[in-house]
Design an enzyme around this catalytic site. Sequence first.
Site, short mmCIF file in Angstrom:
data_model
loop_
_atom_site.label_atom_id
_atom_site.label_comp_id
_atom_site.label_asym_id
_atom_site.label_seq_id
_atom_site.Cartn_x
_atom_site.Cartn_y
_atom_site.Cartn_z
N TYR A 19 -10.57 5.27 14.95
CA TYR A 19 -9.60 5.66 13.91
C TYR A 19 -9.46 7.19 13.87
O TYR A 19 -8.34 7.71 13.84
CB TYR A 19 -10.12 5.12 12.57
N GLY B 298 -0.74 1.65 10.01
CA GLY B 298 -2.01 2.03 10.62
C GLY B 298 -3.04 0.95 10.37
O GLY B 298 -2.91 0.17 9.42
N GLY C 43 0.81 -1.22 0.00
CA GLY C 43 0.00 0.00 0.00
C GLY C 43 0.84 1.27 0.00
O GLY C 43 1.87 1.37 -0.69
N ILE C 44 0.40 2.22 0.80
CA ILE C 44 1.06 3.52 0.84
C ILE C 44 2.51 3.39 1.34
O ILE C 44 3.41 4.04 0.82
CB ILE C 44 0.24 4.49 1.73
N LYS D 87 -6.16 9.42 14.51
CA LYS D 87 -5.58 10.25 13.44
C LYS D 87 -5.61 11.73 13.80
O LYS D 87 -4.75 12.50 13.35
CB LYS D 87 -6.31 9.98 12.12
N1 LIG Z 1 -5.78 4.12 1.97
C1 LIG Z 1 -6.33 5.27 2.30
O1 LIG Z 1 -7.22 5.78 1.61
C2 LIG Z 1 -5.89 6.00 3.54
C3 LIG Z 1 -6.53 7.20 3.85
C4 LIG Z 1 -6.12 7.91 4.96
C5 LIG Z 1 -5.09 7.45 5.74
N2 LIG Z 1 -4.49 6.27 5.42
C6 LIG Z 1 -3.40 5.84 6.30
O2 LIG Z 1 -2.26 5.54 5.50
C7 LIG Z 1 -1.51 4.51 6.15
C8 LIG Z 1 -1.28 3.36 5.18
O3 LIG Z 1 -2.54 2.91 4.72
P1 LIG Z 1 -2.70 1.77 3.61
O4 LIG Z 1 -3.96 2.07 2.91
O5 LIG Z 1 -1.45 1.61 2.83
O6 LIG Z 1 -2.95 0.52 4.57
P2 LIG Z 1 -2.61 -1.01 4.39
O7 LIG Z 1 -3.50 -1.75 5.32
O8 LIG Z 1 -2.63 -1.39 2.94
O9 LIG Z 1 -1.09 -1.09 4.89
C9 LIG Z 1 -0.74 -0.86 6.24
C10 LIG Z 1 0.55 -1.58 6.54
O10 LIG Z 1 0.83 -1.35 7.94
C11 LIG Z 1 1.22 -2.59 8.51
N3 LIG Z 1 0.93 -2.62 9.94
C12 LIG Z 1 -0.28 -2.65 10.52
N4 LIG Z 1 -0.15 -2.74 11.85
C13 LIG Z 1 1.16 -2.78 12.12
C14 LIG Z 1 1.92 -2.90 13.31
N5 LIG Z 1 1.33 -3.04 14.52
N6 LIG Z 1 3.27 -2.91 13.23
C15 LIG Z 1 3.89 -2.80 12.02
N7 LIG Z 1 3.21 -2.69 10.85
C16 LIG Z 1 1.87 -2.69 10.91
C17 LIG Z 1 0.40 -3.61 7.74
O11 LIG Z 1 0.92 -4.93 7.87
C18 LIG Z 1 0.44 -3.08 6.34
O12 LIG Z 1 1.55 -3.56 5.62
C19 LIG Z 1 -2.30 4.11 7.39
O13 LIG Z 1 -1.81 4.80 8.51
C20 LIG Z 1 -3.70 4.58 7.07
O14 LIG Z 1 -4.45 4.83 8.22
C21 LIG Z 1 -4.86 5.54 4.35
#
Ligand SMILES: NC(=O)c1ccc[n+]([C@@H]2O[C@H](COP(=O)([O-])OP(=O)(O)OC[C@H]3O[C@@H](n4cnc5c(N)ncnc54)[C@H](O)[C@@H]3O)[C@@H](O)[C@H]2O)c1
Length: 476
Positions: free
Chosen positions: A382, A319, A240-241, A386
């Site tokens: 959440y 996250g 992901g991100i 945040k």
């Molecule tokens: N996707 C969106 O639209 C969006 C929007 C706003 C904020 N975010 C934030 O961006 C960040 C990344 O989001 P994403 O969409 O890539 O999520 P995702 O679920 O695809 O990836 C999150 C990664 O974090 C890792 N992770 C989770 N808990 C963990 C822990 N305890 N220790 C270590 N690693 C851990 C997971 O294994 C995963 O690889 C997050 O903080 C999310 O809240 C995402």
Amino acid sequence: MKDRYLDFVNSPFGASVARSIGLPQPIVLRRHAQGRPEFGGIAAIGAGPSPTLFEPLITLLTSIGMTSVAHESALGWLPVAARHGAMSGRFEPRSPGAAPNDRVQALIFDATGITDSTQLHALYSFFHDAIRSVAKSGRIVVLGRQPQSCTSPRAWTAQRALEGMTRSLGKEARGGISSNLVQVEPGADIEGALRFLLSPRSAYVSGQIVHIDTTPVTQPADWNQPLAGKRALVTGAARGIGAAIAQVLADRGAHVIGLDVPQAQDALDQTMLALEDAWPSQGAHTALVADIAAPEAPETIAAALLAVGGIDIVVHNAGITRDKTIAKMTEAAWDSVIDVNLSAQERIDDLLLDQNVLHAGGRIIGVSSISGIAGNLGQTNYATSKAGVIGRVQSMVEPLRARGITINAVAPGFIETQMTARIPLGLREAGRRMNSMSQGGQPVDVAETIVWLASPASAGITGNVVRVCGQSLIGA
Ligand SMILES: NC(=O)c1ccc[n+]([C@@H]2O[C@H](COP(=O)([O-])OP(=O)(O)OC[C@H]3O[C@@H](n4cnc5c(N)ncnc54)[C@H](O)[C@@H]3O)[C@@H](O)[C@H]2O)c1
């Protein structure tokens, strides 16, 4: 995840269907691509009375290879450009039906000298004449002052008014055009921020207000490799991100320490190996397996980072979501989200700072969310976590200043990842379209914004929260 509607309306048949029945027509945003020039074309310059930034602006435009034209509100630009040996001329409003190559790539308005609401009229003159001239995926940047720093109530009022103008321009412009306001303290270095906001790297950043202070800036020797010689920790880097952040960090020259939970080890290893394949000259990057919420995590992470000589950049990206309305939410769902998304980051930062694992002049970047700004149904846990990330940024600016460490957050909107692919279809479509770009962002959009904040040229940017949301209607 694929946005089939975006593909459809950008096909010849889909475009004509969308036009005939009045459907929104998002364009494919222009993003950074290897080998494609980042800058070029013409910037139209407008200004209020007594503009202060013409000198750094012409230096910047010259160094990035953009030419300029001056609107009648900014005729003082012409002698400044001439003094710098830069090509410039007068801006002519675009006549209806003019060829697309008559268009300008950017509109830049210097509002730093505006001290009274009556002087805001200059904004009307410039944007009324110029808005139709901006090319698709073009850029609007308004330069002003931080209202609180103004000495008179009238100046404060007028500078605050710029926010409404800039945000409205973002909503009116369409065609992938972004509009952002940069509040510049007198003497602050604007180059890093403007390079980002004028480039395709800021494709999904619009309607934002960035504040730059006067901290001295070291310009990178090579603007394509601003992070050369830096080491960066990215949590949640397996996918992901986080994976995109790791890629852009490596592309910009950093050695990446990617961290994820044991269950994601295979994906993490693949992400880190892919970095080595893509940028072989940098050698191997580092995969670190840890659950950030585990009690021993701060010690484990600090030891691993000290073993490679400490760290320059920390990106708290990991996250989780555990969505339910508060009445139905289990205690475990509340506790785990607050712990992973917020408390774990505080514990890790505190130890990295106590043990000087994060070097002086370092960068901390938190990943918040527009849910943390606006709140969201079913996301009390959440959104609390945040919003806490934003509080963390605001509360740590001053304690970190003496060490030259900046702390900022990005707040993504709807980004196409596995997290958002799980959202039910109707809500997902709404999330995608309810923004000025009429589409979701890509992980790389968040990554580019983080890398800009992590760069040496961003030394004067601290305490900011930059939304990467295509100017989402949700939130501020
Ligand atoms: N996707 C969106 O639209 C969006 C929007 C706003 C904020 N975010 C934030 O961006 C960040 C990344 O989001 P994403 O969409 O890539 O999520 P995702 O679920 O695809 O990836 C999150 C990664 O974090 C890792 N992770 C989770 N808990 C963990 C822990 N305890 N220790 C270590 N690693 C851990 C997971 O294994 C995963 O690889 C997050 O903080 C999310 O809240 C995402």
